[in-house]
Write a protein that holds these residues in place. Structure first.
Motif, PDB file in Angstrom:
ATOM      1  N   UNK A  30      -7.171  -0.768  -6.261  1.00  0.00           N
ATOM      2  CA  UNK A  30      -6.567  -1.428  -7.422  1.00  0.00           C
ATOM      3  C   UNK A  30      -5.315  -0.719  -7.918  1.00  0.00           C
ATOM      4  N   UNK A  31      -4.916   0.329  -7.257  1.00  0.00           N
ATOM      5  CA  UNK A  31      -3.818   1.141  -7.777  1.00  0.00           C
ATOM      6  C   UNK A  31      -2.532   0.992  -6.983  1.00  0.00           C
ATOM      7  N   UNK A  32      -2.413  -0.017  -6.160  1.00  0.00           N
ATOM      8  CA  UNK A  32      -1.252  -0.127  -5.275  1.00  0.00           C
ATOM      9  C   UNK A  32       0.056  -0.311  -6.021  1.00  0.00           C
ATOM     10  N   UNK A  33       0.032  -0.757  -7.272  1.00  0.00           N
ATOM     11  CA  UNK A  33       1.277  -0.912  -8.038  1.00  0.00           C
ATOM     12  C   UNK A  33       2.011   0.408  -8.217  1.00  0.00           C
ATOM     13  N   UNK A  34       1.260   1.509  -8.288  1.00  0.00           N
ATOM     14  CA  UNK A  34       1.929   2.786  -8.510  1.00  0.00           C
ATOM     15  C   UNK A  34       1.519   3.887  -7.549  1.00  0.00           C
ATOM     16  N   UNK A  35       0.777   3.559  -6.518  1.00  0.00           N
ATOM     17  CA  UNK A  35       0.406   4.562  -5.524  1.00  0.00           C
ATOM     18  C   UNK A  35       0.866   4.164  -4.127  1.00  0.00           C
ATOM     19  N   UNK A  36       1.739   3.212  -4.014  1.00  0.00           N
ATOM     20  CA  UNK A  36       2.230   2.752  -2.722  1.00  0.00           C
ATOM     21  C   UNK A  36       3.612   3.335  -2.468  1.00  0.00           C
ATOM     22  N   UNK A  37       4.134   3.022  -1.310  1.00  0.00           N
ATOM     23  CA  UNK A  37       5.502   3.447  -1.029  1.00  0.00           C
ATOM     24  C   UNK A  37       6.237   2.311  -0.338  1.00  0.00           C
ATOM     25  N   UNK A  38       7.528   2.452  -0.237  1.00  0.00           N
ATOM     26  CA  UNK A  38       8.320   1.424   0.417  1.00  0.00           C
ATOM     27  C   UNK A  38       8.717   0.299  -0.524  1.00  0.00           C
ATOM     28  N   UNK A  39       9.067  -0.824   0.058  1.00  0.00           N
ATOM     29  CA  UNK A  39       9.604  -1.948  -0.715  1.00  0.00           C
ATOM     30  C   UNK A  39       8.628  -2.513  -1.731  1.00  0.00           C
ATOM     31  N   UNK A  40       7.327  -2.532  -1.420  1.00  0.00           N
ATOM     32  CA  UNK A  40       6.360  -3.103  -2.360  1.00  0.00           C
ATOM     33  C   UNK A  40       6.340  -2.312  -3.665  1.00  0.00           C
ATOM     34  N   UNK A  41       6.559  -1.018  -3.599  1.00  0.00           N
ATOM     35  CA  UNK A  41       6.572  -0.185  -4.801  1.00  0.00           C
ATOM     36  C   UNK A  41       7.727  -0.567  -5.724  1.00  0.00           C
ATOM     37  N   UNK A  42       8.872  -0.885  -5.151  1.00  0.00           N
ATOM     38  CA  UNK A  42      10.064  -1.204  -5.941  1.00  0.00           C
ATOM     39  C   UNK A  42      10.076  -2.650  -6.457  1.00  0.00           C
ATOM     40  N   UNK A  43       9.270  -3.503  -5.872  1.00  0.00           N
ATOM     41  CA  UNK A  43       9.315  -4.934  -6.186  1.00  0.00           C
ATOM     42  C   UNK A  43       9.144  -5.213  -7.684  1.00  0.00           C
ATOM     43  N   UNK A  44       8.190  -4.563  -8.330  1.00  0.00           N
ATOM     44  CA  UNK A  44       7.863  -4.895  -9.712  1.00  0.00           C
ATOM     45  C   UNK A  44       8.860  -4.322 -10.706  1.00  0.00           C
ATOM     46  N   UNK A  45       9.310  -3.104 -10.492  1.00  0.00           N
ATOM     47  CA  UNK A  45      10.325  -2.561 -11.393  1.00  0.00           C
ATOM     48  C   UNK A  45      11.637  -3.307 -11.195  1.00  0.00           C
ATOM     49  N   UNK A  46      11.902  -3.782  -9.989  1.00  0.00           N
ATOM     50  CA  UNK A  46      13.099  -4.592  -9.754  1.00  0.00           C
ATOM     51  C   UNK A  46      13.025  -5.923 -10.503  1.00  0.00           C
ATOM     52  N   UNK A  47      11.840  -6.505 -10.602  1.00  0.00           N
ATOM     53  CA  UNK A  47      11.678  -7.731 -11.402  1.00  0.00           C
ATOM     54  C   UNK A  47      12.003  -7.465 -12.872  1.00  0.00           C
ATOM     55  N   UNK A  48      11.542  -6.315 -13.370  1.00  0.00           N
ATOM     56  CA  UNK A  48      11.827  -5.940 -14.765  1.00  0.00           C
ATOM     57  C   UNK A  48      13.329  -5.763 -14.972  1.00  0.00           C
TER      58      UNK A  48
END
Length: 107
Positions: free
Chosen positions: A40-58
């Motif tokens: 359940x922690x992939x929003x902030x424990x991942x790496x690569x493009x998926x990690x940047x996706x959400x802050x980029x939306x913000x």
């Protein structure tokens, strides 16, 4: 993505996001060792493009005004439980840690 695309700030929309974990770049206190094995922690424990996706939306969508998360089971009685990341990281968003609700740990 469809929700924020179809609800722009220019039309007066204000979006509040609720997720289990905060996105990388939120500036909230992170306890990286604690939940790394939990899916359940992939929003902030991942790496690569998926990690940047959400802050980029913000960053892109100024209609996102607040993002609440509670993944780390921390109270709100520390400095970085509510953040306004500097520079281009936050767009128009405030990030809030909302994990523990008990006497002595809430604002």
């Amino acid at each position: 993505e469809e929700v924020v695309e179809s609800h722009p700030a220019s039309e007066g929309w204000r979006i509040i996001v609720f997720t289990h974990a905060p996105p990388m770049g939120a500036g909230l206190r992170v306890l990286q060792k604690n939940h790394v094995v939990n899916g359940c922690c992939w929003l902030n424990h991942s790496s690569g493009d998926i990690t940047k996706k959400y802050i980029d939306l913000v960053r892109k969508h100024r209609s996102i005004k607040a993002w609440f998360s509670g993944h780390f089971h921390l109270g709100q009685d520390y400095e970085d439980s509510i953040t306004f990341p500097a520079g281009n990281n936050r767009g128009a968003c405030t990030f809030v840690q909302t994990a523990v609700m008990r006497s002595g740990t809430t604002r």
